[in-house]
Enzyme design. Structure first.
Site, PDB file in Angstrom:
ATOM      1  N   SER A  52       0.834  -1.206   0.000  1.00  7.79           N
ATOM      2  CA  SER A  52       0.000   0.000   0.000  1.00  7.79           C
ATOM      3  C   SER A  52       0.869   1.257   0.000  1.00  7.79           C
ATOM      4  O   SER A  52       0.402   2.322  -0.396  1.00  7.79           O
ATOM      5  CB  SER A  52      -0.949   0.002   1.197  1.00  7.79           C
ATOM      6  OG  SER A  52      -0.226   0.112   2.405  1.00  7.79           O
ATOM      7  N   HIS A  53       2.122   1.149   0.447  1.00  8.39           N
ATOM      8  CA  HIS A  53       2.994   2.330   0.490  1.00  8.39           C
ATOM      9  C   HIS A  53       4.244   2.158  -0.366  1.00  8.39           C
ATOM     10  O   HIS A  53       5.243   2.839  -0.163  1.00  8.39           O
ATOM     11  CB  HIS A  53       3.328   2.692   1.936  1.00  8.39           C
ATOM     12  CG  HIS A  53       2.162   3.357   2.590  1.00  8.39           C
ATOM     13  ND1 HIS A  53       1.031   2.655   2.955  1.00  8.39           N
ATOM     14  CD2 HIS A  53       1.906   4.646   2.878  1.00  8.39           C
ATOM     15  CE1 HIS A  53       0.147   3.487   3.458  1.00  8.39           C
ATOM     16  NE2 HIS A  53       0.649   4.705   3.422  1.00  8.39           N
ATOM     17  N   HIS A 125       2.554  14.080   3.090  1.00  4.46           N
ATOM     18  CA  HIS A 125       2.536  12.614   3.164  1.00  4.46           C
ATOM     19  C   HIS A 125       3.825  11.983   3.698  1.00  4.46           C
ATOM     20  O   HIS A 125       4.854  11.930   3.003  1.00  4.46           O
ATOM     21  CB  HIS A 125       2.241  12.003   1.781  1.00  4.46           C
ATOM     22  CG  HIS A 125       2.043  10.521   1.897  1.00  4.46           C
ATOM     23  ND1 HIS A 125       1.156   9.966   2.771  1.00  4.46           N
ATOM     24  CD2 HIS A 125       2.632   9.482   1.268  1.00  4.46           C
ATOM     25  CE1 HIS A 125       1.197   8.655   2.676  1.00  4.46           C
ATOM     26  NE2 HIS A 125       2.094   8.330   1.778  1.00  4.46           N
ATOM     27  N   LEU A 129       5.562   4.645   8.023  1.00  2.00           N
ATOM     28  CA  LEU A 129       6.364   5.190   9.120  1.00  2.00           C
ATOM     29  C   LEU A 129       7.496   4.274   9.566  1.00  2.00           C
ATOM     30  O   LEU A 129       8.469   4.736  10.158  1.00  2.00           O
ATOM     31  CB  LEU A 129       5.458   5.476  10.335  1.00  2.00           C
ATOM     32  CG  LEU A 129       4.272   6.421  10.118  1.00  2.00           C
ATOM     33  CD1 LEU A 129       3.641   6.781  11.457  1.00  2.00           C
ATOM     34  CD2 LEU A 129       4.688   7.674   9.388  1.00  2.00           C
ATOM     35  N   THR A 165      -6.589   9.078   9.675  1.00  2.00           N
ATOM     36  CA  THR A 165      -6.266   7.650   9.760  1.00  2.00           C
ATOM     37  C   THR A 165      -5.050   7.442  10.661  1.00  2.00           C
ATOM     38  O   THR A 165      -4.688   6.312  10.973  1.00  2.00           O
ATOM     39  CB  THR A 165      -6.001   7.066   8.367  1.00  2.00           C
ATOM     40  OG1 THR A 165      -5.033   7.892   7.708  1.00  2.00           O
ATOM     41  CG2 THR A 165      -7.245   7.022   7.524  1.00  2.00           C
ATOM     42  N   ARG A 191      -6.444   3.743   4.464  1.00  3.63           N
ATOM     43  CA  ARG A 191      -7.233   4.219   3.319  1.00  3.63           C
ATOM     44  C   ARG A 191      -6.727   3.598   2.011  1.00  3.63           C
ATOM     45  O   ARG A 191      -7.510   3.276   1.115  1.00  3.63           O
ATOM     46  CB  ARG A 191      -7.153   5.747   3.258  1.00  3.63           C
ATOM     47  CG  ARG A 191      -8.208   6.371   2.369  1.00  3.63           C
ATOM     48  CD  ARG A 191      -8.341   7.852   2.611  1.00  3.63           C
ATOM     49  NE  ARG A 191      -9.358   8.413   1.722  1.00  3.63           N
ATOM     50  CZ  ARG A 191     -10.658   8.426   1.974  1.00  3.63           C
ATOM     51  NH1 ARG A 191     -11.120   7.928   3.103  1.00  3.63           N
ATOM     52  NH2 ARG A 191     -11.518   8.942   1.111  1.00  3.63           N
ATOM     53  N   ASP A 193      -5.600   0.664   1.582  1.00  3.21           N
ATOM     54  CA  ASP A 193      -6.128  -0.700   1.424  1.00  3.21           C
ATOM     55  C   ASP A 193      -7.572  -0.662   0.916  1.00  3.21           C
ATOM     56  O   ASP A 193      -7.992  -1.516   0.135  1.00  3.21           O
ATOM     57  CB  ASP A 193      -6.065  -1.457   2.753  1.00  3.21           C
ATOM     58  CG  ASP A 193      -4.640  -1.898   3.063  1.00  3.21           C
ATOM     59  OD1 ASP A 193      -3.867  -2.090   2.107  1.00  3.21           O
ATOM     60  OD2 ASP A 193      -4.306  -2.034   4.254  1.00  3.21           O
ATOM     61  N   ARG A 306       3.148 -14.543  16.350  1.00  2.00           N
ATOM     62  CA  ARG A 306       4.061 -13.830  15.445  1.00  2.00           C
ATOM     63  C   ARG A 306       4.330 -12.436  15.955  1.00  2.00           C
ATOM     64  O   ARG A 306       3.451 -11.750  16.462  1.00  2.00           O
ATOM     65  CB  ARG A 306       3.442 -13.851  14.049  1.00  2.00           C
ATOM     66  CG  ARG A 306       3.237 -12.542  13.336  1.00  2.00           C
ATOM     67  CD  ARG A 306       3.356 -12.772  11.828  1.00  2.00           C
ATOM     68  NE  ARG A 306       2.559 -11.900  10.989  1.00  2.00           N
ATOM     69  CZ  ARG A 306       2.842 -10.632  10.735  1.00  2.00           C
ATOM     70  NH1 ARG A 306       3.851 -10.027  11.350  1.00  2.00           N
ATOM     71  NH2 ARG A 306       2.090  -9.946   9.893  1.00  2.00           N
ATOM     72  N   ARG A 312       7.471  -8.609   7.313  1.00  2.00           N
ATOM     73  CA  ARG A 312       8.257  -7.693   6.471  1.00  2.00           C
ATOM     74  C   ARG A 312       9.694  -8.173   6.319  1.00  2.00           C
ATOM     75  O   ARG A 312      10.264  -8.119   5.230  1.00  2.00           O
ATOM     76  CB  ARG A 312       8.272  -6.281   7.068  1.00  2.00           C
ATOM     77  CG  ARG A 312       7.125  -5.412   6.643  1.00  2.00           C
ATOM     78  CD  ARG A 312       7.334  -3.957   6.974  1.00  2.00           C
ATOM     79  NE  ARG A 312       7.869  -3.707   8.286  1.00  2.00           N
ATOM     80  CZ  ARG A 312       9.145  -3.465   8.545  1.00  2.00           C
ATOM     81  NH1 ARG A 312      10.034  -3.404   7.581  1.00  2.00           N
ATOM     82  NH2 ARG A 312       9.544  -3.247   9.785  1.00  2.00           N
TER      83      ARG A 312
HETATM   84  P1  NDP Z   1      -1.834  -3.329   9.172  1.00  2.00           P
HETATM   85  O1  NDP Z   1      -3.206  -3.386   9.728  1.00  2.00           O
HETATM   86  O2  NDP Z   1      -1.509  -4.143   7.982  1.00  2.00           O
HETATM   87  O3  NDP Z   1      -0.845  -3.680  10.357  1.00  2.00           O
HETATM   88  C1  NDP Z   1       0.483  -3.577  10.130  1.00  2.00           C
HETATM   89  C2  NDP Z   1       1.273  -3.848  11.396  1.00  2.00           C
HETATM   90  O4  NDP Z   1       0.755  -4.933  12.150  1.00  2.00           O
HETATM   91  C3  NDP Z   1       2.640  -4.256  10.934  1.00  2.00           C
HETATM   92  O5  NDP Z   1       3.555  -3.859  11.900  1.00  2.00           O
HETATM   93  C4  NDP Z   1       2.471  -5.766  10.835  1.00  2.00           C
HETATM   94  O6  NDP Z   1       3.707  -6.448  10.862  1.00  2.00           O
HETATM   95  C5  NDP Z   1       1.645  -6.050  12.043  1.00  2.00           C
HETATM   96  N1  NDP Z   1       0.826  -7.255  11.902  1.00  2.00           N
HETATM   97  C6  NDP Z   1      -0.080  -7.524  10.940  1.00  2.00           C
HETATM   98  N2  NDP Z   1      -0.641  -8.727  11.155  1.00  2.00           N
HETATM   99  C7  NDP Z   1      -0.076  -9.242  12.249  1.00  2.00           C
HETATM  100  C8  NDP Z   1      -0.237 -10.440  12.979  1.00  2.00           C
HETATM  101  N3  NDP Z   1      -1.101 -11.371  12.601  1.00  2.00           N
HETATM  102  N4  NDP Z   1       0.517 -10.639  14.081  1.00  2.00           N
HETATM  103  C9  NDP Z   1       1.398  -9.698  14.483  1.00  2.00           C
HETATM  104  N5  NDP Z   1       1.593  -8.538  13.849  1.00  2.00           N
HETATM  105  C10 NDP Z   1       0.868  -8.296  12.749  1.00  2.00           C
HETATM  106  O7  NDP Z   1      -1.378  -1.817   8.877  1.00  2.00           O
HETATM  107  P2  NDP Z   1      -2.207  -0.663   8.208  1.00  2.00           P
HETATM  108  O8  NDP Z   1      -2.856  -1.196   6.991  1.00  2.00           O
HETATM  109  O9  NDP Z   1      -3.034   0.005   9.219  1.00  2.00           O
HETATM  110  O10 NDP Z   1      -1.019   0.337   7.793  1.00  2.00           O
HETATM  111  C11 NDP Z   1      -0.162  -0.017   6.733  1.00  2.00           C
HETATM  112  C12 NDP Z   1       0.836   1.074   6.477  1.00  2.00           C
HETATM  113  O11 NDP Z   1       0.167   2.256   6.117  1.00  2.00           O
HETATM  114  C13 NDP Z   1       1.738   1.456   7.648  1.00  2.00           C
HETATM  115  O12 NDP Z   1       3.064   1.351   7.209  1.00  2.00           O
HETATM  116  C14 NDP Z   1       1.392   2.899   7.961  1.00  2.00           C
HETATM  117  O13 NDP Z   1       2.493   3.719   8.343  1.00  2.00           O
HETATM  118  C15 NDP Z   1       0.872   3.358   6.626  1.00  2.00           C
HETATM  119  N6  NDP Z   1      -0.003   4.504   6.787  1.00  2.00           N
HETATM  120  C16 NDP Z   1       0.545   5.738   6.579  1.00  2.00           C
HETATM  121  C17 NDP Z   1      -0.231   6.853   6.698  1.00  2.00           C
HETATM  122  C18 NDP Z   1       0.390   8.188   6.521  1.00  2.00           C
HETATM  123  O14 NDP Z   1      -0.239   9.200   6.789  1.00  2.00           O
HETATM  124  N7  NDP Z   1       1.614   8.289   6.100  1.00  2.00           N
HETATM  125  C19 NDP Z   1      -1.662   6.774   7.036  1.00  2.00           C
HETATM  126  C20 NDP Z   1      -2.109   5.437   7.300  1.00  2.00           C
HETATM  127  C21 NDP Z   1      -1.308   4.335   7.158  1.00  2.00           C
HETATM  128  P3  NDP Z   1       4.348  -6.880   9.422  1.00  2.00           P
HETATM  129  O15 NDP Z   1       4.785  -5.599   8.783  1.00  2.00           O
HETATM  130  O16 NDP Z   1       5.469  -7.786   9.776  1.00  2.00           O
HETATM  131  O17 NDP Z   1       3.245  -7.559   8.676  1.00  2.00           O
END
Ligand code: NDP
Length: 339
Positions: A52-53, A125, A129, A165, A191, A193, A306, A312
């Site tokens: 997504s990023h 943006h 992070l 968000t 957003r 996603d 996990r 990642r």
């Molecule tokens: P997710 O809901 O996909 O969650 C991601 C985090 O949860 C990661 O650290 C992931 O680790 C961990 N995770 C996911 N599933 C599990 C699990 N089953 N067990 C343990 N840990 C888990 O993230 P979002 O979709 O909410 O966000 C995705 C990205 O979007 C982020 O990088 C965020 O910074 C970015 N974002 C940026 C914004 C901005 O303004 N710049 C605004 C909103 C989001 P792993 O990575 O190892 O899967």
């Protein structure tokens, strides 16, 4: 070596992905420091499977760079306000360059004084992070970062969008492993996603957002036109509010509703502040702090749970062996947008 290709994907080296991003952004007149910083962030996300990023963000940078206040020549400078407070104004360029430039001062403050604050202001943006908090943890300090976005999210119990968000990321250094890192939006889903689900014509869970009439829906297009929901009801709503406060008024920058006003229908990425906080576990907790913390992580892995970050890291290792996969459709779209 020619890239490996299947019907749906092409695998590229990290250098090739960076080159693609650089060619795209330089063609838009973005200055070299911002191009390099964006290439760092988007390449890292694509490499680690944080799609997504990753590269899918590139086409949207055109709308952002078209915002009347966007500054393609921004050259942010580090200001050391106090021994523990660093400020870097992004001057309405992309946020990540300002954040990157402030990192070494943030890390030094945490190492020398136990805590450091980095306020990044007026950046468009912040991308994902985790790359920068992971970098801090690789330098031996724990770190958090957070920022508001646009007011797309209804507070728990409310009816109209007020909160962003609002992502939050945290990283903790580990003596013999890669850092513990989590990073997520405080909305039920990011957003990006929801936009990806719309593009693929997929349904989404009915607790991700509301339609224009405030009704729950599984249609991503309706949620994008309506409003999003926080994760975890009142709990996510409160954490999101904390982010509005700490990375908004506390660092003299816009909250999410002000970022949306600033956008003035340009459809650019949000423009706001970003707060980083770094800590030295060894200064505050003593020389064994990091080793003591390992018991907590072992408690996860011993029972098969996990740790965030591990997916990642696995994707990163696979990319190092096999190359970085990019969808053919996305690649064609990006190439078609390079003048
Ligand atoms: P997710 O809901 O996909 O969650 C991601 C985090 O949860 C990661 O650290 C992931 O680790 C961990 N995770 C996911 N599933 C599990 C699990 N089953 N067990 C343990 N840990 C888990 O993230 P979002 O979709 O909410 O966000 C995705 C990205 O979007 C982020 O990088 C965020 O910074 C970015 N974002 C940026 C914004 C901005 O303004 N710049 C605004 C909103 C989001 P792993 O990575 O190892 O899967």
């Amino acid at each position: 070596m020619a890239p490996i290709q299947s019907e749906k994907h092409i695998w590229f080296s990290e250098v090739e992905v960076r080159e693609l991003i650089s060619t795209f952004l330089l063609a838009q007149g973005l200055n070299q420091p911002q191009v390099d910083s964006m290439a760092n962030m988007l390449t890292a996300a694509q490499r680690d499977g944080s799609l997504s990023h990753g590269l899918q963000r590139l086409p949207g940078t055109l709308d952002t760079m078209a915002h009347p206040r966007f500054n393609k020549q921004a050259d942010p400078q580090v200001q050391n306000i106090t021994p523990v407070l660093t400020r870097v104004d992004a001057h309405h360029g992309f946020s990540c360059l300002a954040a990157e430039r402030g990192m070494s001062s943030l890390i030094s403050s945490a190492r020398d004084f136990g805590v450091g604050l980095l306020a990044v202001n007026n950046g468009f943006h912040s991308t994902a992070l985790w790359p920068l908090v992971e970098q801090a943890a690789n330098s031996g300090v724990a770190a958090m970062s957070m920022n508001p976005t646009h007011n797309w999210v209804v507070p728990s119990g409310g009816r109209s969008a007020l909160l962003g968000t609002n992502p939050i990321a945290f990283a903790w250094p580990r003596p013999n492993s890669r850092p513990y890192v989590f990073d997520f939006a405080t909305s039920a889903a990011a957003r990006a996603d929801i936009a990806m689900a719309r593009n693929k014509q997929q349904q989404i869970p009915d607790d991700w957002g509301l339609d224009r009439n405030g009704q729950a829906t599984t249609d991503p297009a309706e949620v994008l036109a309506g409003s999003m929901l926080p994760f975890g009801a009142h709990k996510g709503s409160a954490i999101s509010t904390m982010i509005e406060l700490l990375a908004g008024p506390m660092i003299g920058d816009r909250s999410s509703y002000q970022s949306k006003q600033f956008d003035a229908d340009a459809d650019a990425a949000p423009c706001h502040g970003e707060l980083f906080i770094a800590f030295s576990p060894e200064l505050t907790g003593g020389p064994d702090a990091l080793h003591e913390a390992e018991a907590i992580f072992n408690g996860f892995t011993d029972q098969g749970a996990r740790l965030p970050g591990n997916r990642r890291y696995q994707a990163r290792d696979t990319s190092a062996r096999m190359g970085i996969p990019v969808s053919v459709a996305l690649m064609n779209r990006i190439r078609s947008l390079i003048p």
